[in-house]
Design a protein around this motif. Sequence first.
Motif, PDB file in Angstrom:
ATOM      1  N   GLY A 163     -35.670 -23.375 -38.469  1.00  0.00           N
ATOM      2  CA  GLY A 163     -35.663 -23.595 -39.903  1.00  0.00           C
ATOM      3  C   GLY A 163     -36.595 -22.607 -40.566  1.00  0.00           C
ATOM      4  N   ILE A 164     -36.932 -22.860 -41.817  1.00  0.00           N
ATOM      5  CA  ILE A 164     -37.757 -21.920 -42.572  1.00  0.00           C
ATOM      6  C   ILE A 164     -39.062 -22.576 -43.003  1.00  0.00           C
ATOM      7  CG2 ILE A 164     -35.747 -20.646 -43.381  1.00  0.00           C
ATOM      8  CD1 ILE A 164     -36.058 -22.040 -46.095  1.00  0.00           C
ATOM      9  N   LEU A 165     -40.086 -21.761 -43.138  1.00  0.00           N
ATOM     10  CA  LEU A 165     -41.375 -22.198 -43.679  1.00  0.00           C
ATOM     11  C   LEU A 165     -41.518 -21.625 -45.084  1.00  0.00           C
ATOM     12  CD1 LEU A 165     -43.941 -21.791 -40.752  1.00  0.00           C
ATOM     13  CD2 LEU A 165     -43.115 -23.913 -41.752  1.00  0.00           C
ATOM     14  N   GLY A 197     -35.275 -14.432 -45.048  1.00  0.00           N
ATOM     15  CA  GLY A 197     -36.405 -13.880 -45.792  1.00  0.00           C
ATOM     16  C   GLY A 197     -37.683 -14.690 -45.739  1.00  0.00           C
ATOM     17  N   TRP A 198     -37.672 -15.850 -45.098  1.00  0.00           N
ATOM     18  CA  TRP A 198     -38.866 -16.678 -44.935  1.00  0.00           C
ATOM     19  C   TRP A 198     -39.296 -16.661 -43.477  1.00  0.00           C
ATOM     20  CZ3 TRP A 198     -41.154 -18.508 -49.196  1.00  0.00           C
ATOM     21  CH2 TRP A 198     -40.390 -18.683 -50.351  1.00  0.00           C
ATOM     22  N   PRO A 199     -40.570 -16.914 -43.188  1.00  0.00           N
ATOM     23  CA  PRO A 199     -40.966 -17.109 -41.789  1.00  0.00           C
ATOM     24  C   PRO A 199     -40.179 -18.278 -41.200  1.00  0.00           C
ATOM     25  CG  PRO A 199     -42.901 -16.914 -43.206  1.00  0.00           C
ATOM     26  CD  PRO A 199     -41.725 -17.038 -44.121  1.00  0.00           C
ATOM     27  N   LEU A 200     -39.860 -18.181 -39.926  1.00  0.00           N
ATOM     28  CA  LEU A 200     -39.093 -19.227 -39.267  1.00  0.00           C
ATOM     29  C   LEU A 200     -40.010 -20.141 -38.459  1.00  0.00           C
ATOM     30  CD1 LEU A 200     -35.977 -17.259 -37.951  1.00  0.00           C
ATOM     31  CD2 LEU A 200     -36.347 -18.310 -40.189  1.00  0.00           C
ATOM     32  N   PHE A 201     -39.587 -21.381 -38.317  1.00  0.00           N
ATOM     33  CA  PHE A 201     -40.212 -22.267 -37.354  1.00  0.00           C
ATOM     34  C   PHE A 201     -39.108 -22.766 -36.435  1.00  0.00           C
ATOM     35  CE2 PHE A 201     -38.427 -25.521 -40.024  1.00  0.00           C
ATOM     36  CZ  PHE A 201     -38.242 -26.614 -39.192  1.00  0.00           C
ATOM     37  N   GLU A 202     -39.484 -23.407 -35.355  1.00  0.00           N
ATOM     38  CA  GLU A 202     -38.470 -23.927 -34.439  1.00  0.00           C
ATOM     39  C   GLU A 202     -38.845 -25.328 -33.994  1.00  0.00           C
ATOM     40  OE1 GLU A 202     -40.146 -21.970 -30.277  1.00  0.00           O
ATOM     41  OE2 GLU A 202     -38.691 -20.877 -31.491  1.00  0.00           O
ATOM     42  N   MET A 203     -37.820 -26.083 -33.632  1.00  0.00           N
ATOM     43  CA  MET A 203     -38.003 -27.373 -32.978  1.00  0.00           C
ATOM     44  C   MET A 203     -37.718 -27.178 -31.503  1.00  0.00           C
ATOM     45  SD  MET A 203     -36.295 -30.272 -35.416  1.00  0.00           S
ATOM     46  CE  MET A 203     -36.689 -30.376 -37.164  1.00  0.00           C
ATOM     47  N   ALA A 212     -42.602  -2.214 -46.672  1.00  0.00           N
ATOM     48  CA  ALA A 212     -41.435  -1.810 -47.455  1.00  0.00           C
ATOM     49  C   ALA A 212     -40.143  -2.386 -46.895  1.00  0.00           C
ATOM     50  CB  ALA A 212     -41.345  -0.282 -47.472  1.00  0.00           C
ATOM     51  N   ARG A 213     -40.260  -3.323 -45.989  1.00  0.00           N
ATOM     52  CA  ARG A 213     -39.072  -3.821 -45.300  1.00  0.00           C
ATOM     53  C   ARG A 213     -38.224  -4.677 -46.233  1.00  0.00           C
ATOM     54  NH1 ARG A 213     -39.734  -9.143 -44.215  1.00  0.00           N
ATOM     55  NH2 ARG A 213     -41.847  -9.935 -44.222  1.00  0.00           N
ATOM     56  N   LEU A 214     -36.944  -4.598 -46.042  1.00  0.00           N
ATOM     57  CA  LEU A 214     -35.940  -5.476 -46.652  1.00  0.00           C
ATOM     58  C   LEU A 214     -36.363  -6.043 -48.010  1.00  0.00           C
ATOM     59  CD1 LEU A 214     -34.821  -7.468 -43.524  1.00  0.00           C
ATOM     60  CD2 LEU A 214     -33.698  -5.526 -44.563  1.00  0.00           C
ATOM     61  N   GLU A 215     -36.181  -5.271 -49.032  1.00  0.00           N
ATOM     62  CA  GLU A 215     -36.552  -5.716 -50.371  1.00  0.00           C
ATOM     63  C   GLU A 215     -35.562  -6.765 -50.875  1.00  0.00           C
ATOM     64  OE1 GLU A 215     -39.126  -4.831 -52.129  1.00  0.00           O
ATOM     65  OE2 GLU A 215     -39.932  -3.393 -50.706  1.00  0.00           O
ATOM     66  N   GLN A 216     -35.166  -7.656 -50.022  1.00  0.00           N
ATOM     67  CA  GLN A 216     -34.194  -8.673 -50.395  1.00  0.00           C
ATOM     68  C   GLN A 216     -34.892  -9.933 -50.884  1.00  0.00           C
ATOM     69  OE1 GLN A 216     -32.295  -9.198 -46.580  1.00  0.00           O
ATOM     70  NE2 GLN A 216     -33.477 -11.036 -46.165  1.00  0.00           N
ATOM     71  N   GLU A 217     -34.168 -10.671 -51.712  1.00  0.00           N
ATOM     72  CA  GLU A 217     -34.712 -11.932 -52.205  1.00  0.00           C
ATOM     73  C   GLU A 217     -34.595 -12.980 -51.116  1.00  0.00           C
ATOM     74  OE1 GLU A 217     -33.754 -15.268 -55.665  1.00  0.00           O
ATOM     75  OE2 GLU A 217     -32.625 -13.376 -55.554  1.00  0.00           O
ATOM     76  N   PRO A 218     -35.693 -13.694 -50.824  1.00  0.00           N
ATOM     77  CA  PRO A 218     -35.593 -14.755 -49.813  1.00  0.00           C
ATOM     78  C   PRO A 218     -34.601 -15.820 -50.248  1.00  0.00           C
ATOM     79  CG  PRO A 218     -37.894 -14.272 -50.350  1.00  0.00           C
ATOM     80  CD  PRO A 218     -37.045 -13.581 -51.363  1.00  0.00           C
ATOM     81  N   LEU A 219     -34.035 -16.513 -49.280  1.00  0.00           N
ATOM     82  CA  LEU A 219     -33.157 -17.631 -49.577  1.00  0.00           C
ATOM     83  C   LEU A 219     -33.846 -18.549 -50.571  1.00  0.00           C
ATOM     84  CD1 LEU A 219     -31.001 -19.773 -47.294  1.00  0.00           C
ATOM     85  CD2 LEU A 219     -32.883 -20.894 -48.486  1.00  0.00           C
ATOM     86  N   ALA A 220     -33.130 -18.906 -51.636  1.00  0.00           N
ATOM     87  CA  ALA A 220     -33.723 -19.712 -52.700  1.00  0.00           C
ATOM     88  C   ALA A 220     -33.030 -21.061 -52.789  1.00  0.00           C
ATOM     89  CB  ALA A 220     -33.612 -18.983 -54.035  1.00  0.00           C
ATOM     90  N   PHE A 221     -33.800 -22.062 -53.115  1.00  0.00           N
ATOM     91  CA  PHE A 221     -33.241 -23.368 -53.426  1.00  0.00           C
ATOM     92  C   PHE A 221     -32.848 -23.389 -54.896  1.00  0.00           C
ATOM     93  CE2 PHE A 221     -35.996 -25.435 -49.890  1.00  0.00           C
ATOM     94  CZ  PHE A 221     -35.097 -24.991 -48.934  1.00  0.00           C
TER      95      PHE A 221
END
Length: 299
Positions: free
Chosen positions: A260-262, A241-247, A164-173
């Motif tokens: 960044g985001i996956l 709102g998306w899983p993150l990745f890192e460099m 039920a966490r953060l019912e927010q819309e993920p960042l959208a293109f």
Amino acid sequence: MRPTLYLHWTATPYDWIRPGHYHSIISGDGRVHRLHDYNVDLPAHTYGRNRNSVALSCACMGGVPDPWTQPPTDAQINSLCAEAAAVARSWGWGADQITVERVMTHAEAASNRDGRWMHDNYGPVIWGGTGEHWDLLQLDKNGSTVGGEQLRHRIQALFRASDARLEQEPLAFRGTTTIEARGDELSVQLDALGRSWALASDLLERYELPFAWDASHRRVLIGAMDVSPTFREDGVQAEVGWPLFEMSLQSGSAPVILRGILRTESDGDRAWCRVVEFAEEFGISVSFDPLRLGERRGG
């Protein structure tokens, strides 16, 4: 042996962000600054307990002479628990695994509260220690001395509320366009704020930067020897709102260059990063109207 998660404060001002000490530091505004890959050992965050562990720390308690003039902020505590939950979840843990044997404050670790006698007791005096470290014994001035238990309960609650966490819309293109990078067109996506995002692999290949994708740890390992991480204050945060990745650089302490985001797409998960942030981190010249990326420094 299972890993351990240690929770700290830095005994510094709220804006103290330095690599080498902790894997992530959370500034006073609650922003998580990922400094080192969570899969590497750092040498000196928790005495006698630095192997197979991750250290998260809040930049606070630097007030002089009273450290409590700079206490942990609500935003820091919220982010500390959220990041701890994310790390634990990435290790395959559930709420039941958030115990003092696995997630400890530095106060608890210093006093061997997990039952392992790893060193002399240099923790809080009330626990028979010398008082050298009492990180997060209390979460506020004159508060209860069960700060570790309070944090673990909050981390457990995040697990139980995950559906039920953060019912927010993920960042959208919002649309596709092209920019110029090294003299050739590069396809990018625009978000609602007009920021350009590109596939990390496209940018790395365009600039002939050696890299390897580590899917199990959601990271891109960079082989370049001429990159110095800046540990940006405006780095991508989990709120997108998306899983993150890192460099991360391929070095002993694996410093993180950027996050960044996956995004899940028809051909699988794709790693996207902000174009201008990438350019700034890798020393690439930038001009605007229209957006153009030039060459790297010396390149």
